[in-house]
Design a protein around this motif. Structure first.
Motif, PDB file in Angstrom:
ATOM      1  N   LEU A  16       0.875  -1.161   0.000  1.00 40.98           N
ATOM      2  CA  LEU A  16       0.000   0.000   0.000  1.00 40.98           C
ATOM      3  C   LEU A  16       0.919   1.219   0.000  1.00 40.98           C
ATOM      4  O   LEU A  16       1.581   1.500   0.990  1.00 40.98           O
ATOM      5  CB  LEU A  16      -0.881  -0.008   1.248  1.00 40.98           C
ATOM      6  CG  LEU A  16      -2.030   0.989   1.230  1.00 40.98           C
ATOM      7  CD1 LEU A  16      -3.071   0.577   0.198  1.00 40.98           C
ATOM      8  CD2 LEU A  16      -2.661   1.067   2.600  1.00 40.98           C
ATOM      9  N   ARG A  37      -9.966  -0.697  -1.536  1.00 42.53           N
ATOM     10  CA  ARG A  37      -8.724  -1.459  -1.712  1.00 42.53           C
ATOM     11  C   ARG A  37      -8.597  -1.660  -3.211  1.00 42.53           C
ATOM     12  O   ARG A  37      -9.250  -2.536  -3.788  1.00 42.53           O
ATOM     13  CB  ARG A  37      -8.799  -2.785  -0.966  1.00 42.53           C
ATOM     14  CG  ARG A  37      -8.546  -2.598   0.532  1.00 42.53           C
ATOM     15  CD  ARG A  37      -8.510  -3.913   1.256  1.00 42.53           C
ATOM     16  NE  ARG A  37      -9.871  -4.444   1.377  1.00 42.53           N
ATOM     17  CZ  ARG A  37     -10.155  -5.655   1.825  1.00 42.53           C
ATOM     18  NH1 ARG A  37      -9.179  -6.481   2.148  1.00 42.53           N
ATOM     19  NH2 ARG A  37     -11.398  -6.063   1.932  1.00 42.53           N
ATOM     20  N   GLU A  47      -1.286  -0.891  -5.545  1.00 41.36           N
ATOM     21  CA  GLU A  47      -2.428  -0.745  -4.631  1.00 41.36           C
ATOM     22  C   GLU A  47      -2.676   0.726  -4.338  1.00 41.36           C
ATOM     23  O   GLU A  47      -1.737   1.525  -4.289  1.00 41.36           O
ATOM     24  CB  GLU A  47      -2.134  -1.449  -3.299  1.00 41.36           C
ATOM     25  CG  GLU A  47      -2.349  -2.943  -3.298  1.00 41.36           C
ATOM     26  CD  GLU A  47      -3.807  -3.357  -3.049  1.00 41.36           C
ATOM     27  OE1 GLU A  47      -4.580  -2.582  -2.438  1.00 41.36           O
ATOM     28  OE2 GLU A  47      -4.166  -4.467  -3.474  1.00 41.36           O
ATOM     29  N   GLN A  49      -5.912   3.514  -2.307  1.00 45.11           N
ATOM     30  CA  GLN A  49      -7.156   3.580  -1.516  1.00 45.11           C
ATOM     31  C   GLN A  49      -8.223   4.394  -2.213  1.00 45.11           C
ATOM     32  O   GLN A  49      -9.410   4.189  -1.997  1.00 45.11           O
ATOM     33  CB  GLN A  49      -6.882   4.264  -0.165  1.00 45.11           C
ATOM     34  CG  GLN A  49      -5.944   3.510   0.749  1.00 45.11           C
ATOM     35  CD  GLN A  49      -5.559   4.365   1.938  1.00 45.11           C
ATOM     36  OE1 GLN A  49      -5.044   5.480   1.788  1.00 45.11           O
ATOM     37  NE2 GLN A  49      -5.827   3.856   3.135  1.00 45.11           N
ATOM     38  N   ARG A  84     -13.033  -4.120  -2.457  1.00 45.49           N
ATOM     39  CA  ARG A  84     -11.997  -4.296  -3.472  1.00 45.49           C
ATOM     40  C   ARG A  84     -12.457  -3.672  -4.797  1.00 45.49           C
ATOM     41  O   ARG A  84     -13.613  -3.827  -5.212  1.00 45.49           O
ATOM     42  CB  ARG A  84     -11.722  -5.792  -3.659  1.00 45.49           C
ATOM     43  CG  ARG A  84     -10.808  -6.157  -4.797  1.00 45.49           C
ATOM     44  CD  ARG A  84      -9.405  -5.608  -4.653  1.00 45.49           C
ATOM     45  NE  ARG A  84      -8.692  -6.177  -3.520  1.00 45.49           N
ATOM     46  CZ  ARG A  84      -7.489  -5.729  -3.125  1.00 45.49           C
ATOM     47  NH1 ARG A  84      -6.896  -4.735  -3.754  1.00 45.49           N
ATOM     48  NH2 ARG A  84      -6.898  -6.288  -2.078  1.00 45.49           N
TER      49      ARG A  84
END
Ligand SMILES: [Zn+2]
Length: 548
Positions: A16, A37, A47, A49, A84
């Protein structure tokens, strides 16, 4: 089917990234998604957010705080609540179908029904439906290899309903007399190149159609289906795709002439991006290379028309052009041997001609290559018409590529070939019959790009599970991340569209799907039940399950 969950260790490798967002420009976003995610398929930032959308493209992607700070007063905000998100699926191999209105599909909930059960089900439908209703059923090896099931056996059930039994692969059909008539097939008909109308010892049609004869018959029925009905059917399939989180569909247009496909899709209009790929039929004198010429390449922003697909062989399950019943029943056979022996559809000269046409017309070429002989023949044809220097950047596609045995793989890589595999096909076989066929792991390890398409029911989650498990050849299974990349980034590469889609990165289309469960962590057996909560194409909601 046995499922073998694979290591989830790769998850740990996904970081992340705490860095601030990468910004493409400075307009105010129309939409911001936070608290997700996000699997981006972008190696530079795997990745994230949060993601901001402006003008239908990703404006910024990164952590919640920095992306949220880009919001203006008119920005719509969606809280992903930890769900996700992945780039929208790009189904690289699909067939949008058009059938006569009111056609009924008999579903016996079996990949390989027996004739008594099928016969009873057909009789039920015949009784239930008005005269003239087309009744269709899928069959497997049991019925297909039963030579007593033919045109006459189906005529004995009804001569007032067209009846079509279609093998699971779609490469062979058994029709009764009204169904032959529905496609304009008469006793005088001649075999098209690469196709066959089977005949009995007296020369009478048995109702069995093979390969390009099936393609031509399906086209003939679609041609007489009125536009309004065809559009309704296309719209239903496209909405189904959107519901699955598919944002791009590469349509092998065998049912519709590309000009008609383009016109109908533009009129629906389509909720997702559709690439119309020419898939012409053949006549007794050759391939119909003129079809689709002159069709506008970009009829609408969501539709693109390019590329041509041909068959180089058929399917090992039915051995293509051998008379029905003379082929070993694959259920007891070694599938690798069937793949190794599958005869090509065309002489080598036609493969050379396809390559010449592709080069002179600057048209991407897709070739259905299932068996080893056709794969080897096409590699030879490419090597003798310029080799890697001429072909490495042309991204010639092998659709399926089941017969890419290890000796062919370095040559496949050198020629820049993209393999488009359909994991659903991995499930159709019996146990332990594969050693070399249908490679995926080996191709990826050799650096061959592998993209995924469904070539059937479009559930991408089922295809992902089958790619990950490779149920009958576990050593060829791949990781969840690799499977997702094949279905998004590499499918985009397979259509020369990686500059616009396939990853979630600044400047790319905001084509994405918010998932009901995290397909990177959910138990594998549950993977096929994943649903889209929200599907976005160009930042526009095209499917909303109303759960966010
Ligand atoms: Zn196909």
């Amino acid at each position: 089917m046995r499922l073998f969950p694979r290591s989830l260790g790769l998850l740990a490798a996904l970081q992340l990234l705490p860095a601030g967002p990468v910004t493409a420009a400075a307009p105010t976003p129309e939409l911001i998604l936070t608290h997700g995610r996000i699997f981006t398929a972008d190696p530079a930032r795997p990745e994230a957010q949060a993601l901001a959308v402006a003008d239908g493209r990703v404006l910024a992607i990164g952590d919640d705080q920095t992306v949220a700070a880009l919001a203006g007063p008119a920005t719509r905000k969606i809280d992903l609540k930890g769900h996700r998100v992945i780039p929208g699926f790009n189904d690289a191999h699909y067939h949008l179908s058009v059938e006569p209105r009111g056609a009924v599909q008999v579903d016996l909930q079996s990949l390989d029904p027996g004739w008594p059960a099928l016969r009873a089900a057909l009789l039920r439908e015949i009784k239930r439906t008005p005269t003239g209703t087309l009744i269709e059923a899928d069959i497997g090896a049991t019925v297909f290899n039963d030579r007593s099931v033919d045109r006459d056996a189906l005529d004995a059930l009804s001569t007032r309903h067209p009846l079509i039994l279609s093998t699971l692969t779609g490469h062979a059909e058994i029709r009764n007399t009204p169904a032959l008539a529905l496609a304009g097939i008469t006793e005088q008909i001649r075999d098209p190149l690469g196709g066959r109308y089977e005949r009995d010892v007296r020369g009478r049609l048995t109702g069995v159609l093979r390969e390009y004869a099936v393609i031509d018959a399906d086209r003939a029925m679609a041609d007489v289906t009125p536009d309004a009905e065809a559009s309704r059917q296309l719209g239903r399939q496209l909405n189904e795709a959107a519901r699955y989180g598919i944002t791009s569909l590469q349509d092998m247009s065998n049912y519709l002439d590309p000009a008609r496909a383009s016109r109908l899709l533009a009129g629906i209009p389509t909720p997702i991006r559709v690439r119309v790929i020419r898939m012409p039929g053949t006549t007794p004198s050759g391939r119909n290379i003129a079809e689709g010429r002159g069709v506008a390449p970009h009829p609408t922003p969501l539709i693109i028309v390019n590329g041509t697909k041909w068959f180089a062989d058929g399917v090992a399950l039915e051995s293509t052009m051998l008379p029905r019943g003379t082929h070993p029943d694959w259920r007891g056979a070694n599938f690798d041997e069937l793949v190794r022996e599958l005869p090509p559809t065309f002489p080598d000269s036609e493969l050379g001609a396809m390559l010449r046409e592709s080069r002179s017309d600057h048209e991407p070429l897709m070739v259905h290559v299932s068996g080893y002989p056709a794969a080897a023949a096409l590699l030879r044809a490419m090597e003798s018409s310029g080799g890697p220097a001429a072909w490495a950047d042309k991204r010639v596609r092998f659709e399926h590529g089941d017969g890419l045995f290890p000796d062919l793989i370095p040559r496949t890589k050198a020629l820049g070939i993209v393999v488009v595999q359909n994991p659903l096909h991995f499930a159709v076989l019996g146990e332990d019959v594969l050693k070399l066929s249908q490679p995926v792991r080996t191709l990826l390890d050799a650096g061959v790009p592998v993209a995924f398409g469904s070539d059937g029911p479009p559930n991408p989650y089922l295809n992902l599970m089958l790619a990950i498990t490779h149920p009958h050849q576990h050593s060829q299974g791949i990781t969840r991340e690799e499977a997702l990349i094949a279905y998004t980034r590499t499918s985009a590469y397979a259509e020369f569209a990686e500059g616009d889609k396939g990853t979630l990165a600044p400047g790319k289309y905001a084509d994405l799907v918010v998932l009901s469960q995290d397909l990177l962590t959910v138990p594998l057996a549950q993977l096929p039940a994943t649903k889209s909560l929200l599907t976005l194409v160009g930042g526009r909601v095209v499917y909303d399950a109303r759960q966010l």
